[in-house]
Design a protein around this motif. Structure first.
Motif, short mmCIF file in Angstrom:
data_model
loop_
_atom_site.label_atom_id
_atom_site.label_comp_id
_atom_site.label_asym_id
_atom_site.label_seq_id
_atom_site.Cartn_x
_atom_site.Cartn_y
_atom_site.Cartn_z
N HIS A 172 0.83 -1.21 0.00
CA HIS A 172 0.00 0.00 0.00
C HIS A 172 0.86 1.25 0.00
CE1 HIS A 172 -4.09 1.42 -0.14
NE2 HIS A 172 -3.74 2.43 0.63
N LEU A 173 1.69 1.35 -1.03
CA LEU A 173 2.43 2.57 -1.31
C LEU A 173 1.41 3.65 -1.66
CD1 LEU A 173 5.15 4.02 -2.04
CD2 LEU A 173 4.91 3.05 -4.32
N ASN A 174 1.40 4.77 -0.90
CA ASN A 174 0.30 5.72 -1.08
C ASN A 174 0.70 7.19 -1.13
OD1 ASN A 174 0.64 6.60 1.65
ND2 ASN A 174 -0.69 4.96 2.36
N GLY A 175 1.87 7.56 -0.63
CA GLY A 175 2.22 8.97 -0.53
C GLY A 175 3.59 9.27 -1.10
N LEU A 176 3.79 10.50 -1.58
CA LEU A 176 5.03 10.89 -2.24
C LEU A 176 5.41 12.31 -1.85
CD1 LEU A 176 7.29 10.66 -4.40
CD2 LEU A 176 5.56 11.30 -6.11
N ALA A 177 6.65 12.47 -1.38
CA ALA A 177 7.21 13.79 -1.10
C ALA A 177 8.25 14.12 -2.16
CB ALA A 177 7.86 13.82 0.29
N MET A 178 8.12 15.30 -2.77
CA MET A 178 9.07 15.74 -3.78
C MET A 178 10.10 16.69 -3.15
SD MET A 178 7.94 14.26 -6.56
CE MET A 178 8.53 15.14 -8.01
N ARG A 179 11.30 16.68 -3.72
CA ARG A 179 12.35 17.60 -3.28
C ARG A 179 13.23 17.91 -4.48
NH1 ARG A 179 16.15 15.61 1.49
NH2 ARG A 179 16.82 14.21 -0.18
N ASP A 180 13.44 19.20 -4.77
CA ASP A 180 14.30 19.62 -5.88
C ASP A 180 13.86 19.01 -7.21
OD1 ASP A 180 15.84 21.05 -4.04
OD2 ASP A 180 17.14 19.32 -3.66
N GLY A 181 12.54 18.91 -7.41
CA GLY A 181 12.02 18.47 -8.70
C GLY A 181 11.95 16.98 -8.91
N GLY A 182 12.26 16.19 -7.88
CA GLY A 182 12.22 14.74 -8.01
C GLY A 182 11.67 14.09 -6.77
N PRO A 183 11.33 12.80 -6.84
CA PRO A 183 10.78 12.09 -5.68
C PRO A 183 11.84 11.86 -4.62
CG PRO A 183 11.12 10.55 -7.49
CD PRO A 183 11.41 11.91 -8.03
N ALA A 184 11.48 12.12 -3.36
CA ALA A 184 12.45 12.01 -2.27
C ALA A 184 12.04 10.97 -1.22
CB ALA A 184 12.65 13.37 -1.60
N PHE A 185 10.75 10.95 -0.84
CA PHE A 185 10.28 10.04 0.20
C PHE A 185 8.90 9.50 -0.19
CE2 PHE A 185 12.85 13.34 2.22
CZ PHE A 185 13.82 12.59 2.89
N VAL A 186 8.62 8.28 0.24
CA VAL A 186 7.30 7.69 0.04
C VAL A 186 6.82 7.08 1.35
CG1 VAL A 186 7.68 7.18 -2.41
CG2 VAL A 186 8.19 5.42 -0.68
N THR A 187 5.50 6.91 1.45
CA THR A 187 4.92 6.18 2.57
C THR A 187 4.34 4.86 2.09
OG1 THR A 187 2.96 7.58 2.26
CG2 THR A 187 4.38 8.07 4.14
N VAL A 188 4.55 3.82 2.90
CA VAL A 188 3.93 2.51 2.70
C VAL A 188 3.32 2.10 4.03
CG1 VAL A 188 5.58 1.86 0.90
CG2 VAL A 188 6.03 1.19 3.27
N MET A 189 2.32 1.21 3.96
CA MET A 189 1.70 0.77 5.21
C MET A 189 2.37 -0.45 5.81
SD MET A 189 -2.33 1.56 4.98
CE MET A 189 -2.94 3.20 4.58
N ALA A 190 3.24 -1.09 5.04
CA ALA A 190 4.01 -2.22 5.58
C ALA A 190 5.10 -2.59 4.58
CB ALA A 190 3.11 -3.42 5.83
N LEU A 191 6.16 -3.22 5.07
CA LEU A 191 7.22 -3.72 4.21
C LEU A 191 6.84 -5.12 3.75
CD1 LEU A 191 10.32 -2.53 6.29
CD2 LEU A 191 9.06 -1.29 4.50
N ALA A 192 5.76 -5.23 3.00
CA ALA A 192 5.17 -6.52 2.63
C ALA A 192 5.36 -6.79 1.15
CB ALA A 192 3.68 -6.54 2.98
N ASP A 193 5.58 -8.06 0.80
CA ASP A 193 5.82 -8.44 -0.59
C ASP A 193 4.88 -9.56 -1.03
OD1 ASP A 193 7.10 -8.31 -3.08
OD2 ASP A 193 8.48 -9.93 -2.56
N GLU A 194 3.68 -9.59 -0.45
CA GLU A 194 2.66 -10.54 -0.91
C GLU A 194 1.35 -9.79 -1.08
OE1 GLU A 194 2.91 -10.38 3.46
OE2 GLU A 194 4.38 -11.12 1.98
N ALA A 195 0.46 -10.36 -1.83
CA ALA A 195 -0.79 -9.69 -2.16
C ALA A 195 -1.53 -9.26 -0.90
CB ALA A 195 -1.67 -10.62 -2.99
N GLY A 196 -1.82 -7.96 -0.80
CA GLY A 196 -2.53 -7.43 0.35
C GLY A 196 -1.80 -7.61 1.66
N GLY A 197 -0.50 -7.81 1.62
CA GLY A 197 0.25 -8.09 2.84
C GLY A 197 0.24 -6.99 3.87
N TRP A 198 0.01 -5.76 3.44
CA TRP A 198 0.01 -4.61 4.35
C TRP A 198 -1.12 -4.66 5.36
CZ3 TRP A 198 -4.27 -1.36 4.46
CH2 TRP A 198 -5.17 -1.49 3.39
N ARG A 199 -2.17 -5.44 5.07
CA ARG A 199 -3.35 -5.45 5.94
C ARG A 199 -3.12 -6.21 7.26
NH1 ARG A 199 -7.99 -3.89 3.19
NH2 ARG A 199 -7.75 -3.71 0.92
N ALA A 200 -2.09 -7.02 7.34
CA ALA A 200 -1.92 -7.92 8.48
C ALA A 200 -1.77 -7.17 9.80
CB ALA A 200 -0.71 -8.83 8.25
#
Length: 360
Positions: A172-200
């Motif tokens: 659930h990658l959902n947010g993006l912070a820009m800095r100096d014209g490019g992407p700098a930071f993102v938010t995710v709800m979990a460090l998950a690598d399976e389908a819907g894994g962030w919900r756990a």
């Protein structure tokens, strides 16, 4: 709070009532800015501005309106299955109803069809040549993408723990912070690598990632959204806790800037002000068990204005009915009252022609 009687609004498809703190019009006027607010549940983008001592509202319908990005001469809106591009026609703004009220106008000019990628935030960056460059948070495929007129999307970056592109909303990658014209930071709800894994365990696994390194900046958030880089500092919404927090990128330490009466999602920073989107929450598989859930009857939907230097809430806008959830908030600098012109909903179409449209 105002009873809404001083609100000037262009017609909306359904009645929407507002309340706001008495000094909100003055606050916006003194700051020299207006706001855009998107609500995917009601399918609207709302322009909020001022006329004298009153607020103005202008509505434009977009199916499942989510992230927005304000550029120099254009506006991008992420919607269901497509991203809309609106161009600035502010020379027409004074003629838009109510006549003489508006000073900024966007009209839809194109859209790029992405299919169902669950596009969340969007942001304008710059190419190496200095041209506008749109970045899109592709939540369903867990990556950041660009758009062109040939492909559904063009993958540009994904977290290192995501093993492959798949339409499975893994982290659930959902947010993006820009800095100096490019992407700098993102938010995710979990460090998950399976389908819907962030919900756990979504109330404890929210994380801010550094795009350049891929490393964790801070973790342990409850469903975070809307990272922002402002005046050399990193901010994030700890949404499930209703908090605006400041993050030290070096140590990962977070300080609470403000507590807010809603599920915090959508953040715009301007000077010493933070405009925070607030939502009521529903008892669903997404929001059920959120730390704010026990207080659902006390939560508000609208925008809270926070003074960054003190953490005080200095202004509020509340949707009294018709809208339950806010997704994004954007500042429109140097603007008094924005509008979107006519729309299919009210039948008041607007046509723009070249200066010499008639054949010789």
């Amino acid at each position: 709070m105002s009873d809404g009687s001083d609100v000037t609004a262009t017609p909306a498809p359904t009645e929407v009532r507002f309340q706001h703190s008495a000094d909100l019009p003055r606050l916006l006027a003194d700051a020299g800015c207006a706001l855009l607010v998107s609500t995917y549940q009601a399918g609207q983008v709302v322009g909020v501005g001022t006329a004298g001592e009153s607020l103005t509202f202008s509505f434009r319908r977009f199916d499942r309106a989510m992230g927005m990005a304000v550029g120099v001469d254009r506006l991008a809106v992420a919607g269901k299955d497509q991203v809309w591009i609106l161009r600035d026609h502010s020379d027409l703004a004074p003629a838009m109803a109510p006549t003489g009220t508006h000073d900024r106008c966007w009209l839809p000019r194109s859209s790029l069809v992405t299919g169902n990628i669950s596009a969340h935030e969007v942001a304008w960056g710059r190419t190496s040549a200095g041209d506008p460059d749109l970045w899109v948070v592709n939540t369903r495929f867990s990556c950041l993408v660009g758009l062109d007129d040939r492909h559904s999307f063009v993958p540009r970056w994904r977290p290192s723990f995501i093993s492959r592109l798949a339409p499975e909303d893994r982290c659930h990658l959902n947010g993006l912070a820009m800095r100096d014209g490019g992407p700098a930071f993102v938010t995710v709800m979990a460090l998950a690598d399976e389908a819907g894994g962030w919900r756990a365990d979504r109330n404890q696994t929210g994380t801010v990632l550094d795009v350049a390194s891929g490393e964790v900046v801070t973790t342990g958030l409850a469903m975070p959204h809307s990272p922002r880089w402002h005046r050399g500092q990193l901010y994030v919404l700890n949404s499930g806790m209703g908090r605006l927090e400041r993050v030290d990128p070096a140590s990962g330490q977070r300080d609470v800037v403000a507590l807010l009466p809603g599920y915090a999602r959508g953040l715009a920073m301007y000077g010493d002000l933070a405009f925070v989107g607030l939502s009521r929450i529903r008892e669903t598989t997404t929001f059920g068990g959120t730390p704010l859930a026990p207080y659902h009857d006390q939560l508000r939907c609208g925008v809270g204005v926070v003074e960054l230097s003190t953490g005080r809430t200095v202004g509020t806008l509340e949707f009294a009915n018709g809208v339950e959830e806010i997704f994004d908030v954007q500042v429109v600098a140097g603007t008094r009252s924005p509008t979107f012109g006519g729309s299919a909903d009210d039948g008041d179409d607007v046509w723009v022609l070249p200066a010499q449209a008639e054949p010789a």
